[in-house]
Write an enzyme that holds these catalytic residues in place. Structure first.
Site, PDB file in Angstrom:
ATOM      1  N   ASP A   1      -0.023   4.627   6.735  1.00 50.29           N
ATOM      2  CA  ASP A   1      -0.306   4.498   5.303  1.00 50.29           C
ATOM      3  C   ASP A   1      -0.977   5.777   4.827  1.00 50.29           C
ATOM      4  O   ASP A   1      -1.895   6.278   5.502  1.00 50.29           O
ATOM      5  CB  ASP A   1      -1.268   3.312   5.080  1.00 50.29           C
ATOM      6  CG  ASP A   1      -0.961   2.531   3.811  1.00 50.29           C
ATOM      7  OD1 ASP A   1      -0.464   3.153   2.860  1.00 50.29           O
ATOM      8  OD2 ASP A   1      -1.223   1.323   3.781  1.00 50.29           O
TER       9      ASP A   1
ATOM     10  N   HIS B   1       1.072  11.068  -2.089  1.00 53.70           N
ATOM     11  CA  HIS B   1       0.326   9.826  -1.861  1.00 53.70           C
ATOM     12  C   HIS B   1       0.583   9.230  -0.486  1.00 53.70           C
ATOM     13  O   HIS B   1      -0.165   8.362  -0.040  1.00 53.70           O
ATOM     14  CB  HIS B   1       0.679   8.801  -2.947  1.00 53.70           C
ATOM     15  CG  HIS B   1       0.116   9.160  -4.290  1.00 53.70           C
ATOM     16  ND1 HIS B   1      -1.020   8.578  -4.807  1.00 53.70           N
ATOM     17  CD2 HIS B   1       0.506  10.078  -5.209  1.00 53.70           C
ATOM     18  CE1 HIS B   1      -1.291   9.098  -5.990  1.00 53.70           C
ATOM     19  NE2 HIS B   1      -0.382  10.015  -6.258  1.00 53.70           N
TER      20      HIS B   1
HETATM   21  P1  ADQ Z   1       0.862   1.439  -1.838  1.00 55.11           P
HETATM   22  O1  ADQ Z   1       1.764   1.583  -0.664  1.00 55.11           O
HETATM   23  O2  ADQ Z   1       1.355   0.582  -2.938  1.00 55.11           O
HETATM   24  O3  ADQ Z   1       0.476   2.865  -2.443  1.00 55.11           O
HETATM   25  P2  ADQ Z   1      -2.041   0.531  -1.484  1.00 55.11           P
HETATM   26  O4  ADQ Z   1      -2.817   1.761  -1.595  1.00 55.11           O
HETATM   27  O5  ADQ Z   1      -2.580  -0.366  -0.412  1.00 55.11           O
HETATM   28  O6  ADQ Z   1      -0.507   0.811  -1.169  1.00 55.11           O
HETATM   29  O7  ADQ Z   1      -2.049  -0.446  -2.756  1.00 55.11           O
HETATM   30  C1  ADQ Z   1      -1.935  -0.057  -4.043  1.00 55.11           C
HETATM   31  C2  ADQ Z   1      -2.479  -1.118  -5.027  1.00 55.11           C
HETATM   32  O8  ADQ Z   1      -1.618  -2.267  -5.123  1.00 55.11           O
HETATM   33  C3  ADQ Z   1      -3.865  -1.631  -4.702  1.00 55.11           C
HETATM   34  O9  ADQ Z   1      -4.667  -1.364  -5.803  1.00 55.11           O
HETATM   35  C4  ADQ Z   1      -3.693  -3.125  -4.485  1.00 55.11           C
HETATM   36  O10 ADQ Z   1      -4.748  -3.913  -5.005  1.00 55.11           O
HETATM   37  C5  ADQ Z   1      -2.421  -3.445  -5.216  1.00 55.11           C
HETATM   38  N1  ADQ Z   1      -1.778  -4.578  -4.552  1.00 55.11           N
HETATM   39  C6  ADQ Z   1      -1.343  -4.630  -3.288  1.00 55.11           C
HETATM   40  N2  ADQ Z   1      -0.871  -5.864  -3.016  1.00 55.11           N
HETATM   41  C7  ADQ Z   1      -1.038  -6.596  -4.140  1.00 55.11           C
HETATM   42  C8  ADQ Z   1      -0.791  -7.959  -4.509  1.00 55.11           C
HETATM   43  N3  ADQ Z   1      -0.299  -8.804  -3.619  1.00 55.11           N
HETATM   44  N4  ADQ Z   1      -1.078  -8.363  -5.758  1.00 55.11           N
HETATM   45  C9  ADQ Z   1      -1.601  -7.498  -6.635  1.00 55.11           C
HETATM   46  N5  ADQ Z   1      -1.891  -6.228  -6.344  1.00 55.11           N
HETATM   47  C10 ADQ Z   1      -1.621  -5.783  -5.125  1.00 55.11           C
HETATM   48  C11 ADQ Z   1       0.742   4.263  -2.155  1.00 55.11           C
HETATM   49  C12 ADQ Z   1       0.552   4.693  -0.692  1.00 55.11           C
HETATM   50  C13 ADQ Z   1      -0.855   4.348  -0.238  1.00 55.11           C
HETATM   51  C14 ADQ Z   1      -1.896   4.971  -1.180  1.00 55.11           C
HETATM   52  C15 ADQ Z   1      -1.569   4.674  -2.635  1.00 55.11           C
HETATM   53  C16 ADQ Z   1      -2.456   5.481  -3.590  1.00 55.11           C
HETATM   54  O11 ADQ Z   1       1.523   4.058   0.142  1.00 55.11           O
HETATM   55  O12 ADQ Z   1      -1.068   4.801   1.102  1.00 55.11           O
HETATM   56  O13 ADQ Z   1      -3.171   4.454  -0.868  1.00 55.11           O
HETATM   57  O14 ADQ Z   1      -0.217   5.008  -2.938  1.00 55.11           O
HETATM   58  O15 ADQ Z   1      -2.401   6.838  -3.334  1.00 55.11           O
END
Ligand code: ADQ
Length: 454
Positions: free
Chosen positions: A362, A154
């Site tokens: 990311d 991921h």
């Molecule tokens: P993350 O680093 O967690 O994931 P991201 O893909 O932006 O990053 O977010 C994941 C989820 O968390 C999103 O659905 C978002 O809505 C939710 N989220 C973020 N901030 C939030 C908040 N303040 N309140 C509620 N929900 C929140 C990892 C990798 C990413 C990759 C994902 C999926 O780091 O690059 O996109 O996995 O593969």
């Protein structure tokens, strides 16, 4: 149809308490439900029992194990979050190299394989997720498993020169060759993986993603994760999102809302984002009181020092920005350290004129996709997106910025806020279509098809 077995650090299958989950969980549970599969992982609890606890809810079975304190420290807080996460996000200065971490990582992966292997049937497709579990496939093979095994990363795959700073880099990459299919978020990470295989292992890159090292051939593919677009769009216009939307419109009092939503993580570029916003305020005095930034950032991984450090820095920066620019009736930055339900986020995105998504690195970044999905087609907001987010490979109509440059961020904010409706629509439409077409179900099918194809 073969049964799908999903293995990840944490299980996100729905439970009676958790109810509906995020896009990834929705897509994987749909696949698990239709094939009668099982999702294995750590319960998130500290404990000594290694017997898995099975639970079935809403037609999906999950199996979880506890981890002893030492394993949590060395495997999860240690190797996963203090070694691999910073290194794979190009942050060598934050990367900690400890033998104990490495030992804990291998131990937990081995124990996981011991626990899971007896529950895997000969025809099952096994799909392992993310950097916590890279060697799991290798350990499963030691149990004599000949099943099709897949792995999806991921997060980014780092450049060879960075990866070779990891003492056991070769051992880690060799473990990936136990899988039949290895998936990356973008073409770029796939190419950096190819680079390692060719330079460090003398491997060959063949047709259709085939990679051969020694006598072993596997397939490596780029398979960008999507969101559950239909559900997110429906949510964005549902009652909870509409009430969040109304709340934002009322509290904005005619000002344009710029929104950022991220886990509080140094990879998300929050410090640089605040600097960029400050530069915008410095250079656009006439815009003061017409605009504000809402940054939602719930703390994560608080047991790791670098996460406590970034939190302190952001507290200080947000105080300084508000101290320097606020007026009696205007606060330029609303900085909120809590998470919100996704339905509410959808309404907040829709109320925003600008989505500011500027990670330093990311794997994908789903917030960028969710922001686009939530927009009103007749009056869409503008996405400002870091060139270093995996999502930038697909969302090319966003305003793409270098997140390290405060000037580029400031210019992009000014440009986004003054963009005509025609240009906003012209940029938003193709991104929206792409997000609907390549959603999370498309992603699951694409990976599982590759995994099932012998
Ligand atoms: P993350 O680093 O967690 O994931 P991201 O893909 O932006 O990053 O977010 C994941 C989820 O968390 C999103 O659905 C978002 O809505 C939710 N989220 C973020 N901030 C939030 C908040 N303040 N309140 C509620 N929900 C929140 C990892 C990798 C990413 C990759 C994902 C999926 O780091 O690059 O996109 O996995 O593969």
């Amino acid at each position: 149809m073969s049964r799908l077995i999903v293995i990840s650090n944490r299980v996100q299958a729905p439970t009676e308490e958790s109810g509906a989950q995020g896009g990834l969980a929705v897509a994987l549970t749909a696949a698990l439900r239709s094939t009668g599969g099982v999702w294995f992982g750590w319960s998130g609890e500290v404990g000594e029992t290694t017997e898995p606890r099975f639970a079935t809810y809403d037609g999906v079975t999950s199996a979880t194990v506890d981890l002893p304190e030492q394993d949590v420290e060395e495997y999860y807080d240690g190797y996963a979050n203090r070694t691999l996460w910073p290194l794979f996000h190009y942050r060598l200065g934050l990367t900690e190299f400890e033998r104990d971490f490495e030992g804990g990582y291998e131990r937990v992966n081995r124990v996981f394989s011991d626990v899971i292997a007896p529950h895997i049937q000969p025809q099952d497709l096994v799909w392992v997720h993310d950097y916590h579990m890279i060697p799991l496939g290798w350990f499963l093979r030691q149990h004599g498993l000949t099943n099709r095994l897949g792995f999806f990363l991921h997060i980014p795959w780092p450049p060879t020169r960075l990866l070779t700073a990891l003492p056991q880099h070769r051992r880690l990459v060799e473990a990936l060759f136990a899988y039949d299919v290895v998936g990356f978020q973008t073409q770029e990470w796939l190419e950096t993986f190819h680079d390692y295989v060719v330079r460090e292992m003398g491997g060959c890159i063949g047709e259709d993603g085939e990679i051969t090292v020694g006598g072993r051939t596997i397939r490596a593919i780029a398979c960008p994760i999507g969101i559950d677009a239909q559900e997110f769009i429906a949510n964005a216009f549902g009652p909870e999102a509409s009430s969040a939307f109304d709340r934002m419109v009322t509290s904005s009092a005619g000002r344009s809302l710029i929104v950022g939503v991220d886990r509080l993580d140094y990879s998300k570029g929050l410090e640089e984002r605040f600097n960029g916003y400050q530069r915008y305020l410095e250079t656009h005095a006439n815009a003061h009181s017409n605009v504000y930034l809402l940054q939602i950032a719930p703390p994560s991984r608080a047991s790791v020092q670098s996460y406590r450090d970034i939190r302190e820095k952001l507290d200080a920066m947000s105080g300084r920005i508000n101290g320097a620019f606020a007026d009696v009736d205007w606060v330029p930055l609303r900085y909120v350290n809590q998470g919100f339900p996704r339905t509410m986020l959808a309404g907040i995105y829709r109320a925003a004129r600008v989505g500011l998504v500027t990670p330093l690195r990311d794997g994908m970044n789903l917030v960028a996709k969710e922001f686009i999905a939530a927009q009103d087609p007749e009056d869409p907001g503008v996405l400002i997106l870091s060139r270093f987010a995996g999502a930038a490979e697909q969302l090319q109509e966003a305003i793409i910025v270098n997140p390290y440059s405060p000037d580029e961020i400031a210019d992009a904010i000014a440009r986004a806020l003054s963009m005509s409706l025609d240009e906003r629509k012209a940029r938003w439409n193709p991104m929206f279509e792409g997000i609907v077409r390549n959603d999370v179900n498309w992603w699951t099918d694409k990976f599982c098809d590759a995994l099932a194809a012998d």
